[in-house]
Design an enzyme around this catalytic site. Structure first.
Site, PDB file in Angstrom:
ATOM      1  N   VAL A 291      62.165  48.381  25.040  1.00  0.00           N
ATOM      2  CA  VAL A 291      63.376  48.784  24.334  1.00  0.00           C
ATOM      3  C   VAL A 291      64.281  47.557  24.206  1.00  0.00           C
ATOM      4  O   VAL A 291      64.646  46.935  25.205  1.00  0.00           O
ATOM      5  CB  VAL A 291      64.082  49.928  25.083  1.00  0.00           C
ATOM      6  CG1 VAL A 291      65.476  50.179  24.512  1.00  0.00           C
ATOM      7  CG2 VAL A 291      63.229  51.189  25.003  1.00  0.00           C
ATOM      8  N   HIS A 580      63.735  45.779  47.499  1.00  0.00           N
ATOM      9  CA  HIS A 580      64.493  47.022  47.353  1.00  0.00           C
ATOM     10  C   HIS A 580      65.848  46.826  46.676  1.00  0.00           C
ATOM     11  O   HIS A 580      66.849  47.383  47.118  1.00  0.00           O
ATOM     12  CB  HIS A 580      64.707  47.672  48.727  1.00  0.00           C
ATOM     13  CG  HIS A 580      63.435  48.000  49.435  1.00  0.00           C
ATOM     14  ND1 HIS A 580      63.348  48.141  50.802  1.00  0.00           N
ATOM     15  CD2 HIS A 580      62.182  48.226  48.966  1.00  0.00           C
ATOM     16  CE1 HIS A 580      62.103  48.425  51.133  1.00  0.00           C
ATOM     17  NE2 HIS A 580      61.371  48.473  50.042  1.00  0.00           N
ATOM     18  N   HIS A 623      62.628  52.398  52.323  1.00  0.00           N
ATOM     19  CA  HIS A 623      61.997  51.865  51.121  1.00  0.00           C
ATOM     20  C   HIS A 623      62.407  52.836  50.016  1.00  0.00           C
ATOM     21  O   HIS A 623      62.535  54.033  50.261  1.00  0.00           O
ATOM     22  CB  HIS A 623      60.492  51.810  51.303  1.00  0.00           C
ATOM     23  CG  HIS A 623      60.066  50.924  52.452  1.00  0.00           C
ATOM     24  ND1 HIS A 623      59.372  49.764  52.270  1.00  0.00           N
ATOM     25  CD2 HIS A 623      60.274  51.039  53.787  1.00  0.00           C
ATOM     26  CE1 HIS A 623      59.150  49.190  53.453  1.00  0.00           C
ATOM     27  NE2 HIS A 623      59.686  49.950  54.387  1.00  0.00           N
TER      28      HIS A 623
HETATM   29  C1  LIG Z   1      56.164  44.103  45.584  1.00  0.00           C
HETATM   30  C2  LIG Z   1      56.932  45.368  45.808  1.00  0.00           C
HETATM   31  C3  LIG Z   1      56.687  46.121  46.954  1.00  0.00           C
HETATM   32  C4  LIG Z   1      57.402  47.288  47.190  1.00  0.00           C
HETATM   33  N1  LIG Z   1      57.054  48.090  48.230  1.00  0.00           N
HETATM   34  C5  LIG Z   1      57.608  49.316  48.341  1.00  0.00           C
HETATM   35  C6  LIG Z   1      57.124  50.251  49.284  1.00  0.00           C
HETATM   36  O1  LIG Z   1      56.175  49.990  50.021  1.00  0.00           O
HETATM   37  N2  LIG Z   1      57.743  51.456  49.351  1.00  0.00           N
HETATM   38  C7  LIG Z   1      58.798  51.784  48.555  1.00  0.00           C
HETATM   39  O2  LIG Z   1      59.353  52.867  48.689  1.00  0.00           O
HETATM   40  N3  LIG Z   1      59.262  50.916  47.639  1.00  0.00           N
HETATM   41  C8  LIG Z   1      58.664  49.712  47.497  1.00  0.00           C
HETATM   42  N4  LIG Z   1      59.082  48.879  46.507  1.00  0.00           N
HETATM   43  C9  LIG Z   1      60.222  49.290  45.681  1.00  0.00           C
HETATM   44  C10 LIG Z   1      59.868  50.395  44.681  1.00  0.00           C
HETATM   45  O3  LIG Z   1      58.626  50.121  44.090  1.00  0.00           O
HETATM   46  C11 LIG Z   1      60.965  50.443  43.612  1.00  0.00           C
HETATM   47  O4  LIG Z   1      62.205  50.631  44.261  1.00  0.00           O
HETATM   48  C12 LIG Z   1      60.750  51.592  42.629  1.00  0.00           C
HETATM   49  O5  LIG Z   1      59.499  51.503  41.995  1.00  0.00           O
HETATM   50  C13 LIG Z   1      61.841  51.548  41.592  1.00  0.00           C
HETATM   51  O6  LIG Z   1      61.681  52.632  40.723  1.00  0.00           O
HETATM   52  P1  LIG Z   1      62.426  52.621  39.324  1.00  0.00           P
HETATM   53  O7  LIG Z   1      61.997  53.818  38.591  1.00  0.00           O
HETATM   54  O8  LIG Z   1      63.860  52.385  39.571  1.00  0.00           O
HETATM   55  O9  LIG Z   1      61.895  51.275  38.613  1.00  0.00           O
HETATM   56  P2  LIG Z   1      60.417  50.780  38.359  1.00  0.00           P
HETATM   57  O10 LIG Z   1      59.426  51.591  39.108  1.00  0.00           O
HETATM   58  O11 LIG Z   1      60.402  49.317  38.607  1.00  0.00           O
HETATM   59  O12 LIG Z   1      60.186  51.065  36.824  1.00  0.00           O
HETATM   60  C14 LIG Z   1      60.944  50.467  35.796  1.00  0.00           C
HETATM   61  C15 LIG Z   1      60.072  50.440  34.551  1.00  0.00           C
HETATM   62  O13 LIG Z   1      60.881  50.183  33.409  1.00  0.00           O
HETATM   63  C16 LIG Z   1      60.199  49.278  32.583  1.00  0.00           C
HETATM   64  N5  LIG Z   1      61.201  48.590  31.760  1.00  0.00           N
HETATM   65  C17 LIG Z   1      62.166  47.743  32.167  1.00  0.00           C
HETATM   66  N6  LIG Z   1      62.886  47.320  31.112  1.00  0.00           N
HETATM   67  C18 LIG Z   1      62.359  47.922  30.018  1.00  0.00           C
HETATM   68  C19 LIG Z   1      62.669  47.897  28.629  1.00  0.00           C
HETATM   69  N7  LIG Z   1      63.664  47.132  28.147  1.00  0.00           N
HETATM   70  N8  LIG Z   1      61.931  48.647  27.790  1.00  0.00           N
HETATM   71  C20 LIG Z   1      60.915  49.416  28.259  1.00  0.00           C
HETATM   72  N9  LIG Z   1      60.570  49.467  29.560  1.00  0.00           N
HETATM   73  C21 LIG Z   1      61.292  48.733  30.421  1.00  0.00           C
HETATM   74  C22 LIG Z   1      59.472  48.370  33.535  1.00  0.00           C
HETATM   75  O14 LIG Z   1      58.426  47.673  32.893  1.00  0.00           O
HETATM   76  C23 LIG Z   1      59.012  49.342  34.607  1.00  0.00           C
HETATM   77  O15 LIG Z   1      57.761  49.892  34.299  1.00  0.00           O
HETATM   78  C24 LIG Z   1      58.395  47.696  46.260  1.00  0.00           C
HETATM   79  C25 LIG Z   1      58.649  46.950  45.125  1.00  0.00           C
HETATM   80  C26 LIG Z   1      57.914  45.800  44.870  1.00  0.00           C
HETATM   81  C27 LIG Z   1      58.196  45.018  43.621  1.00  0.00           C
END
Ligand SMILES: Cc1cc2nc3c(=O)[nH]c(=O)nc-3n(C[C@H](O)[C@H](O)[C@H](O)COP(=O)(O)OP(=O)(O)OC[C@H]3O[C@@H](n4cnc5c(N)ncnc54)[C@H](O)[C@@H]3O)c2cc1C
Ligand SMILES: *[C@@H]1O[C@H](CO)[C@@H](O)[C@H](O)[C@H]1NC(C)=O
Ligand SMILES: *[C@@H]1O[C@H](CO)[C@@H](O)[C@H](O)[C@H]1NC(C)=O
Ligand SMILES: *[C@@H]1O[C@H](CO)[C@@H](O)[C@H](O)[C@H]1NC(C)=O
Ligand SMILES: *[C@@H]1O[C@H](CO)[C@@H](O)[C@H](O)[C@H]1NC(C)=O
Length: 694
Positions: A291, A580, A623
Site C-alpha cells: 500500500v 518486540h 513476546h
Molecule cells: C526475528 C523475530 C523474532 C520474534 N520472535 C517472537 C516470538 O518468539 N514470539 C512473539 O510473540 N513475538 C516474536 N516476535 C514479534 C512478533 O512476530 C511481532 O510482534 C508480530 O508479528 C507483530 O504483528 P503485527 O501484525 O503487528 O505485524 P507483522 O506480523 O509484522 O505484520 C505486518 C505485515 O504488514 C506488511 N506491510 C507493512 N507495510 C505494508 C504496506 N505498506 N503495504 C502492505 N503490507 C505492508 C508486512 O509486510 C507484514 O507482513 C518476533 C519478531 C521477529 C522479527
C-alpha cells in the site's frame, strides 16, 4: 572485534548461516494467476474487484486474523494487500520450527532488514531491526514464543484511555477482556509425556483456549539439558510459576509455542486463520502489493476525513493501482508499516510531513512517537554437553525427526524488581530515583523527543504508568535459556519495562524507502541499571546446580566485566532488539498525542483503523504475538458488532475539522521536532539522581 560476537546473542540466533540451505529461495517459481495452494483466496491485481467492504493493508499476524474473522459471514467483502510474497516457496523452512535458527528467513527477501539510526546510548551502534515481509508477517519468521503479559500492564493501558473513551470500547482493553480474546485465538495441547518428564514444565489447561485457530503447545522433544532450567532458577530465588498464563507471569516457566502438535509445524496467522478456510469468494488476498497511500474522499463526515480506499504497487517502479473501500480501511502493517503508511498518506506531525514533501491530510502529531522496544543481551558459557545445536549439527537420523526439529528455545522467566535488586529496600530506592527523574523537568524534558504539548503529555502519562503501576508489579526483565548453538549455553536477559521511548518518522514520501527508526535506546539510564542487575543475576547461575554442572568457562562477557559500571557498559554495547517494537500508533487520548482511540480508529478520520502491534501505548512483559492475536480477535468482534455507545466519556473521534478534541493542541505545528538535549548530559544528570538513591 566484540561487535560480531555480541550481535550473535540475539540476531544471529536467527540468522543461522552456519548450516547452509542458502539457495532454496526460488525453487517454486511463483506463477501469475490463481495460486494452486489456495485457489479461493489468492488473486492478482487484474482479478481484483473495484471495491471491497474492508481493505486490510498488511497481511501479517493481525491482518490475517482480521481477514478471516471479517469475511466469516460469506457476504462481507474483504481484500488483504500484503507487501511481501506468500512464502510458499519456503514452505518447509517456515513450517519446521527449528529452522527458525538453522535456515532463517531473515537472510533474504522475506525480511525488511531495517536498521536503526546510530544509538548514542548504545555505543553509537546502528542496529538490525528485522521485520517479516511475507504473508503471516513477522509471525512467519519469528521464534514462536506465545507468552501472555502481566495483568498490571493491560490494566495500566486501560487506565490511560478509559476516561476519554466510549466505555464499551475502552473495556475491551482490560486484563479480563484481553484474556478472553487471547483464549479465543488458541487451541492448547498439553506437552507429550516425554517432553514433560524431561523439562518438568508446568501448565494449567484451564487458563488456555481449546477451540481457537492458533495451535499452542510445547516442542515434541525437549533437549535433556532443559531439565536444569527450572530447578536452577528456583535455587536462584526465581520460583517456578505454576501457571504463567493467567495474569501473573512472574517466575520461571517453559513458554508455550505456536506449534501445531499434529505434525509439529509452525502455527501462525496464515496457517491457522487462512489456509484451512472453506471456499470464500468474498475474501481476496493479494501478495506482493504494498500500500503506497491511503486515499481520502473530498467530503468530510462530522469533521472527520473519510478513507475512500488505497493505492498499491509491487515495487517503486511498478504502476500504481487503486482500489476502493466502501466501509473501512484497516492498517495492519505492524509497528513499522502502519505509522509509515499513515505518514506517507499525510496523517502525522506537520513538520515531518512538510519535510518529506507530503501534503497534510490530518495533522496528528503523535504518529511514530512513543516507540518502545525490548533490549536483550546475555551471558554465555562453553559446554561439552549436547545442546540443540550439537544434535542438529550431528546429522544423525534422530536430528531429522519431526519431534527433534520441533525443539525451539522456550525456557524463560519474568523477574520482578524485588528479586532483581537484592530485596525490597534496594528496589524501592531504585524506584524512588526513577520517580525523581520523572518529576524534575530538567531530567524529564530531555527524555521527550517532541515539543508538541499533547505529545509531551502522552510521554509523561506513559512514564507515570510505568513507575506507578507496572514497575512495582510486573517483570522488569525476561531471562531466557538459549541452547541452539553447538557448544554454547547462553542465558539472555531482556528489558521489559523500557523507560526510554523513541520515535519513527519518514524522510521520503515513498513507502518503498525505509522510515527513520530511532528507538533512542538507553536514553533513560534506568534501562542500563535494570539490565545490569539482570546480568549479574544471570552470571550467578554458574554457581548454582544443576546448571552449574553443565557449564564450562564463561565466554561472554568474560572475567573482564566485574563492576556495576562494567556491566552497564557491556549492556549498552551488546544489547539488541528482542524483536518486540510497538507503540508507534499509540492508543491514547487525542490530547495526549494519541493516534487511535479505544475503538482503534485514527483520530480525525471516520473509517480508518490501525489494528496491530503498533497500537499498544505501553510495552508489556511478553513476546508480542499473544496480545496481538487477542487484540485482533477483539477488534474483529466490535467491528462486526459495534457496542452500543452509551456509557462512559465522550466519543473520542469527533474533533471538528480534524483538530484535537479536549484542549491542549497548542496550535503549534512543531510536533515532532527533535528537541533532545545532548544525550551524555542527560545521562549524567539522571544517573546522578539514580545512583545517589541506590
Ligand atoms: C526475528 C523475530 C523474532 C520474534 N520472535 C517472537 C516470538 O518468539 N514470539 C512473539 O510473540 N513475538 C516474536 N516476535 C514479534 C512478533 O512476530 C511481532 O510482534 C508480530 O508479528 C507483530 O504483528 P503485527 O501484525 O503487528 O505485524 P507483522 O506480523 O509484522 O505484520 C505486518 C505485515 O504488514 C506488511 N506491510 C507493512 N507495510 C505494508 C504496506 N505498506 N503495504 C502492505 N503490507 C505492508 C508486512 O509486510 C507484514 O507482513 C518476533 C519478531 C521477529 C522479527
Ligand atoms: C516478586 O516475585 C517473587 C517471585 O516471583 C514473589 O515471591 C514476590 O512476591 C514478588 N514481589 C512483588 C512485590 O510482587
Ligand atoms: C499440519 O497439520 C495441519 C492440520 O492440523 C494441516 O492443515 C497442515 O497442512 C499440516 N502441515 C503439513 C506441512 O503437513
Ligand atoms: C532517510 O532515512 C534512511 C533510514 O534511516 C537513511 O538511510 C537515509 O540516508 C535518509 N535519507 C536522507 C535523505 O536523509
Ligand atoms: C511553536 O514552537 C516553536 C518552537 O518551539 C516556537 O518558536 C513558536 O513560537 C511556537 N508557536 C506557538 C504558536 O506556540
Amino acid at each position: 572485534m566484540l561487535a560480531i560476537e555480541l550481535l550473535a546473542l540475539t540476531l544471529a540466533t536467527f540468522a543461522g548461516t552456519a548450516y547452509g540451505h542458502k539457495n532454496r529461495e526460488f525453487h517454486n517459481v511463483h506463477t501469475h494467476g490463481i495460486h494452486p495452494l489456495s485457489p479461493r483466496n489468492y488473486i492478482t491485481p487484474e482479478t481484483r474487484r473495484d471495491s471491497y467492504d474492508y481493505i486490510i493493508a498488511g497481511g501479517g499476524l493481525a491482518g490475517l486474523v482480521l481477514a478471516s474473522r471479517l469475511s466469516a459471514d460469506g457476504q462481507t467483502t474483504v481484500l488483504v494487500l500484503e507487501a511481501g510474497g506468500t512464502g510458499d516457496d519456503r514452505r518447509t523452512t517456515i513450517d519446521t520450527p527449528a529452522l527458525t535458527y538453522f535456515d532463517s528467513l531473515l537472510g533474504g527477501q522475506y525480511n525488511y532488514g531495517y536498521t536503526t539510526t546510530a544509538q548514542s546510548g548504545a555505543g553509537g551502534r546502528s542496529m538490525n531491526w528485522p521485520r517479516g515481509k511475507i504473508l503471516g508477517g513477522s509471525a512467519a519468521v519469528n521464534g514462536m514464543y506465545i507468552v501472555r503479559p502481566n495483568s498490571a500492564e493491560i490494566d495500566a493501558w486501560h487506565d490511560l484511555i478509559v476516561d476519554d473513551s466510549n466505555k464499551a470500547y475502552a473495556d475491551s482493553w482490560t486484563w479480563s477482556s484481553l484474556l478472553e480474546s487471547m483464549k479465543k485465538s488458541e487451541t492448547f495441547t498439553p506437552p507429550t509425556s516425554d517432553a514433560e518428564s524431561t523439562a518438568g514444565m508446568k501448565y494449567n489447561t484451564g487458563s488456555h483456549g481449546s477451540s481457537g485457530p492458533l495451535h499452542t503447545t510445547f516442542p515434541g522433544y525437549m533437549v535433556p539439558m532443559t531439565s536444569a532450567w527450572l530447578p536452577t532458577l528456583a535455587a536462584a530465588g526465581i520460583p517456578t510459576s505454576e501457571d504463567a498464563y493467567n495474569g501473573n507471569n512472574l517466575g520461571g516457566f517453559f513458554s508455550t509455542m505456536a506449534i501445531n502438535p499434529t505434525n509439529w509445524t509452525r502455527s501462525y496467522s496464515k496457517s491457522a486463520y487462512i489456509d484451512p478456510l472453506p471456499p470464500r469468494d468474498n475474501l481476496h488476498v493479494l501478495a506482493n502489493a504494498a500500500v503506497t497511500k491511503i486515499t481520502f474522499a473530498d467530503n468530510v463526515q462530522d469533521g472527520n476525513k473519510v478513507a475512500s480506499g488505497v493505492e498499491f504497487a509491487s515495487s517503486a517502479s511498478d504502476t500504481v493501482k487503486s482500489v476502493s473501500a466502501s466501509k473501512e480501511v484497516i492498517l495492519a502493517g505492524g509497528a513499522v508499516g502502519s505509522p509509515q503508511m499513515l505518514l506517507v498518506s499525510g496523517v502525522g506531525p506537520k513538520d515531518v510531513l512538510d519535510s518529506a514533501g507530503v501534503s497534510v491530510q490530518v495533522e496528528l502529531p503523535g504518529v511514530g512517537h512513543h516507540l518502545q522496544d525490548h533490549l536483550a543481551t546475555g551471558v554465555s558459557w562453553a559446554t561439552t554437553e549436547d545442546t540443540q545445536g550439537t544434535i542438529y549439527q550431528s546429522g544423525s537420523d534422530f536430528s531429522k525427526t519431526a519431534e527433534f526439529l520441533s525443539y525451539v528455545n522456550c525456557g524463560t522467566a519474568y523477574v520482578n524488581g524485588s528479586s532483581l535488586f537484592d530485596g525490597d529496600e534496594a528496589f524501592n530506592n531504585f524506584v524512588t530515583g526513577v520517580k525523581a527523574t520523572l518529576s524534575d523537568p530538567t531530567t524529564l524534558n530531555p527524555l521527550i523527543p517532541s515539543s508538541d504539548p499533547a505529545v509531551v503529555e502522552g510521554y509523561k502519562a506513559i512514564y507515570q504508568s510505568y513507575v506507578d503501576k507496572i514497575i512495582p508489579e510486573a517483570g522488569l526483565v525476561e531471562i531466557l535459556f538459549s541452547i541452539n548453538s553447538p557448544g554454547v549455553i547462553t542465558v539472555q536477559a531482556a528489558l521489559q519495562t523500557p523507560l526510554s521511548q523513541g520515535r519513527l518518522y519518514i524522510n521520503s514520501s515513498s513507502v518503498f524507502d525505509p522510515p527513520v527508526i530511532d528507538p533512542w535506546y538507553f536514553s533513560h539510564p534506568a534501562d542500563a541499571i535494570i539490565l545490569r542487575q539482570a546480568l549479574k543475576k544471570v552470571r550467578s547461575f554458574a554457581d548454582i546446580s544443576p546448571l552449574k554442572e553443565l557449564l564450562g568457562e564463561e565466554s561472554r562477557p568474560g572475567s573482564s566485566v566485574q563492576t556495576d559500571a562494567d556491566w552497564e557498559t557491556y549492556a549498552r554495547n551488546s544489547a539488541n532488539t528482542e524483536f518486540h517494537p510497538g507503540c508507534t500508533c499509540a492508543m491514547l487520548p487525542r490530547d495526549k498525542g494519541g493516534v487511535v482511540d479505544a475503538s482503534l480508529k485514527v483520530y480525525g478520520t471516520s473509517n480508518l483503523r490501525v489494528i496491530d502491534g503498533s497500537v499498544f501505548p505501553l510495552s508489556m512483559s511478553a513476546h508480542l504475538m499473544a496480545p496481538i492475536y487477542g487484540l485482533a480477535e477483539r477488534a474483529a468482534e466490535f467491528i462486526l458488532t459495534p457496542p452500543s455507545s452509551s456509557s462512559g466519556g465522550s466519543s473520542t473521534n469527533t474533533g471538528a475539522n480534524g483538530s484535537p478534541t479536549g484542549g491542549s493542541n497548542g496550535n503549534n505545528n512543531s510536533g515532532a521536532v527533535s528537541v533532545r538535549a545532548p544525550w551524555v548530559a542527560v545521562v549524567g544528570l539522571v544517573a546522578g539522581v539514580l545512583l545517589s538513591s541506590l
